[in-house]
Design a protein around this motif. Structure first.
Motif, mmCIF file in Angstrom:
data_model
loop_
_atom_site.group_PDB
_atom_site.id
_atom_site.type_symbol
_atom_site.label_atom_id
_atom_site.label_comp_id
_atom_site.label_asym_id
_atom_site.label_seq_id
_atom_site.Cartn_x
_atom_site.Cartn_y
_atom_site.Cartn_z
ATOM 1 N N VAL A 115 0.864 -1.176 0.000
ATOM 2 C CA VAL A 115 0.000 0.000 0.000
ATOM 3 C C VAL A 115 0.900 1.226 0.000
ATOM 4 N N GLN B 187 -2.817 5.792 0.839
ATOM 5 C CA GLN B 187 -4.186 5.451 1.194
ATOM 6 C C GLN B 187 -4.801 6.620 1.948
ATOM 7 N N LEU C 292 -1.812 0.937 -4.897
ATOM 8 C CA LEU C 292 -1.139 -0.315 -4.570
ATOM 9 C C LEU C 292 0.036 -0.508 -5.518
ATOM 10 N N VAL D 106 -7.695 -9.184 -6.526
ATOM 11 C CA VAL D 106 -7.517 -8.431 -5.291
ATOM 12 C C VAL D 106 -8.854 -7.787 -4.908
ATOM 13 N N ALA E 167 -10.637 -5.169 -1.980
ATOM 14 C CA ALA E 167 -10.511 -4.255 -0.845
ATOM 15 C C ALA E 167 -11.791 -4.294 -0.032
ATOM 16 N N TYR F 92 -7.058 -5.505 2.583
ATOM 17 C CA TYR F 92 -6.932 -6.061 1.239
ATOM 18 C C TYR F 92 -6.742 -7.571 1.296
#
Length: 267
Positions: A37, A40, A59, A71, A73, A120
């Motif tokens: 990450v 964010q 990412l 992936v 979230a 994640y």
């Protein structure tokens, strides 16, 4: 038995023993680095329908030969007592080899949240069918951004396609940043049927932008949780960067090749 024959027999036995030992061991698999990450951010704003929860992140994929796929979230917003007022899962697009993925999202909460938390799900790794440089970025040009009189933030521009094949759908994400470049939030939209000979326009409007937004950084990417859209575009080849004819006249006389020192007279 001669001394030479004995040496060959001993060497052969050692080789067979080594092969047997190797056959009984599994070949260690290359360990892939997890997605990181890089940035964010999230924000909460009051609206007529409740509370707007906005988030954005970037990412990074440190693996040069693998796509990060599937992936997801998970976004959780909670109130001052710790109770969840928003919980949603956001499937993310595939993260290219040695590349990044910028994404954003928004949800409405009926009750006032005070905290937003993002987690994640680990990526599933798929070997890339091309080298890293084959996955070229989608150019974004003619970007115009302005805060509207009603407080919303407007971002427009055009997105291009560096590949020969048409991109059926691209995601355009605007990362909202403050004067120092810190990520505050974001917004996304879709652009369909992007061809190499055209630059369709996109329009983004953030109704409740976070406080302190000074500019927007705009990026475009393929849409899909797997690498297939990106792989198909790269397999079709990229459009040459220079397609116009040279404007200067050619040399009147060819210079020919230069001889290396000490090679004169050789055929």
């Amino acid at each position: 038995m001669t001394q030479r024959s004995g040496v060959f027999i001993v060497a052969g036995c050692l080789a067979l023993a080594s092969l047997s030992a190797c056959a009984g061991e599994e070949r260690p698999e290359r360990r892939l680095k997890p997605l990181t990450v890089r940035e964010q951010a999230s924000s909460i704003a009051k609206s007529a329908d409740g509370y707007v929860v906005n988030w954005a992140a970037v990412l990074g994929n440190q693996n040069p030969w693998h796509f990060g796929e599937q992936v997801v979230a998970t976004i959780v917003a909670s109130d001052d007592r710790g109770a969840e007022v928003v919980r949603m899962e956001q499937p993310l697009d595939a993260v290219p080899p040695a590349g990044t993925l910028a994404f954003s999202g928004q949800a409405i909460a009926a009750q006032r949240p005070v905290k937003v938390h993002l987690t994640y799900r680990p990526a599933q790794w798929k070997p890339a069918g091309r080298i890293t440089s084959a996955f070229r970025a989608f150019p974004v040009t003619d970007v115009f951004q302005r805060r509207q009189k009603n407080g919303s933030y407007l971002v427009t521009g055009r997105v291009g396609n560096p590949y020969r094949l048409a991109a059926s759908s691209l995601v355009v994400t605007a990362l909202l940043r403050d004067q120092a470049g810190k990520l505050l939030g974001g917004a996304s939209t879709f652009v369909d049927d992007v061809r190499s000979d055209g630059k369709p326009r996109f329009i983004l409007t953030v109704d409740k932008p976070p406080a302190g937004v000074a500019r927007a950084e705009v990026v475009a990417r393929t849409w899909g949780t797997t690498s297939r859209p990106y792989e198909e575009l790269a397999a079709g080849g990229a459009v040459p960067m220079h397609t116009s004819r040279p404007t200067t006249p050619p040399f009147e006389k060819d210079r020919g090749r230069q001889e290396m020192p000490g090679t004169a007279g050789r055929p």
